[in-house]
Design a protein around this motif. Structure first.
Motif, PDB file in Angstrom:
ATOM      1  N   ARG A 235       0.844  -1.199   0.000  1.00  0.00           N
ATOM      2  CA  ARG A 235       0.000   0.000   0.000  1.00  0.00           C
ATOM      3  C   ARG A 235       0.879   1.248   0.000  1.00  0.00           C
ATOM      4  O   ARG A 235       1.716   1.415   0.889  1.00  0.00           O
ATOM      5  N   SER A 236       0.673   2.108  -0.975  1.00  0.00           N
ATOM      6  CA  SER A 236       1.521   3.308  -1.094  1.00  0.00           C
ATOM      7  C   SER A 236       1.360   4.246   0.105  1.00  0.00           C
ATOM      8  O   SER A 236       2.281   4.988   0.438  1.00  0.00           O
ATOM      9  N   GLU A 237       0.211   4.203   0.767  1.00  0.00           N
ATOM     10  CA  GLU A 237      -0.041   5.104   1.891  1.00  0.00           C
ATOM     11  C   GLU A 237       0.795   4.744   3.126  1.00  0.00           C
ATOM     12  O   GLU A 237       1.087   5.604   3.955  1.00  0.00           O
ATOM     13  N   THR A 238       1.155   3.464   3.267  1.00  0.00           N
ATOM     14  CA  THR A 238       1.840   3.020   4.485  1.00  0.00           C
ATOM     15  C   THR A 238       3.177   2.340   4.213  1.00  0.00           C
ATOM     16  O   THR A 238       3.841   1.890   5.151  1.00  0.00           O
TER      17      THR A 238
ATOM     18  N   ARG B 298      -3.060   1.957  -4.423  1.00  0.00           N
ATOM     19  CA  ARG B 298      -3.593   3.207  -3.877  1.00  0.00           C
ATOM     20  C   ARG B 298      -5.117   3.126  -3.883  1.00  0.00           C
ATOM     21  O   ARG B 298      -5.712   2.131  -4.330  1.00  0.00           O
ATOM     22  N   GLU B 299      -5.750   4.190  -3.392  1.00  0.00           N
ATOM     23  CA  GLU B 299      -7.209   4.291  -3.474  1.00  0.00           C
ATOM     24  C   GLU B 299      -7.620   4.286  -4.946  1.00  0.00           C
ATOM     25  O   GLU B 299      -6.908   4.835  -5.795  1.00  0.00           O
TER      26      GLU B 299
ATOM     27  N   ARG C  69      -9.200  -0.925  -4.322  1.00  0.00           N
ATOM     28  CA  ARG C  69      -7.809  -0.558  -4.529  1.00  0.00           C
ATOM     29  C   ARG C  69      -7.505  -0.610  -6.037  1.00  0.00           C
ATOM     30  O   ARG C  69      -8.212  -1.271  -6.800  1.00  0.00           O
TER      31      ARG C  69
ATOM     32  N   GLU D 244       7.557  10.296  -2.470  1.00  0.00           N
ATOM     33  CA  GLU D 244       6.331  10.934  -1.963  1.00  0.00           C
ATOM     34  C   GLU D 244       5.879  12.083  -2.868  1.00  0.00           C
ATOM     35  O   GLU D 244       4.676  12.330  -3.013  1.00  0.00           O
TER      36      GLU D 244
END
Length: 202
Positions: free
Chosen positions: A78-81, A153-154, A165, A186
């Motif tokens: 997951r790119s967010e975490t 990602r979302e 996803r 980022e």
């Protein structure tokens, strides 16, 4: 999520990618070399072309195997975490790659009552008005061979009904920056492609 994608080797751009990979010294890591897939549907544990920097920092195509091994096979991150996860954070900082595809597959799931879901349809999904899909990934060396995972990602609004996803996809002009080891990934997340097209697939 993102556990299948497709390579159309009739594409001139893909033929160039495959030709470059054919010169890689890493081909000898897998026997037979025919185990490396250069067309058709790519599945977990398959070996396929992946773009990453060589030791001199130049953009190069390598054969890599899909999935980090461990207690279980890791296919996505997951790119967010990803920057916080021990399994991925070092590769997020220094070992980023691009997985070239024509499109990726996703299966629509619908609730069937009492927390049960039913698989409804398989879709082929790709960025609008483009012949290539550039999936962002990470790579590492295991047992002397490179392996990769695909970042997610979302989902874009148009495909949210299919899955919650989607892969992290960049426009072609950002590929070199993405794989550069000293880049700040980022800062590229806001450049992700979200204008997607889809059609049902067999």
């Amino acid at each position: 999520m993102c556990c299948r994608y497709y390579i159309d080797d009739e594409s001139e751009q893909f033929r160039t990618i495959i030709e470059e990979m054919s010169r890689s010294p890493l081909l000898g890591k897998w026997k037979p070399a025919a185990a490396i897939k250069t067309s058709g549907e790519i599945r977990p544990t398959d070996i396929a072309p992946v773009i990453a920097p060589n030791q001199a920092g130049s953009r190069t195509v390598f054969p890599m195997q899909w999935g980090y091994t461990g207690r279980s096979l890791l296919l996505n991150a997951r790119s967010e975490t990803v920057a916080e996860k021990p399994a991925f954070r070092e590769d997020w900082r220094r070992h980023r790659c691009i997985v070239p595809a024509t499109y990726y597959f996703e299966w629509e799931h619908r609730a069937a009552g009492h927390s049960v879901t039913k698989t409804v349809s398989k879709y082929a999904i790709h960025p609008k008005d483009t012949a290539m899909t550039w999936l962002c990934g990470l790579y590492r060396i295991e047992g002397g061979v490179p392996r990769f995972v695909v970042l997610t990602r979302e989902p874009a609004d148009a495909i949210r009904f299919i899955h919650n996803r989607m892969p992290l996809i960049l426009p072609e002009e950002f590929l070199d920056e993405w794989i550069r080891p000293d880049a700040e990934p980022e800062k590229l997340l806001c450049c992700a492609v979200t204008d997607m097209e889809f059609e049902k697939s067999n």
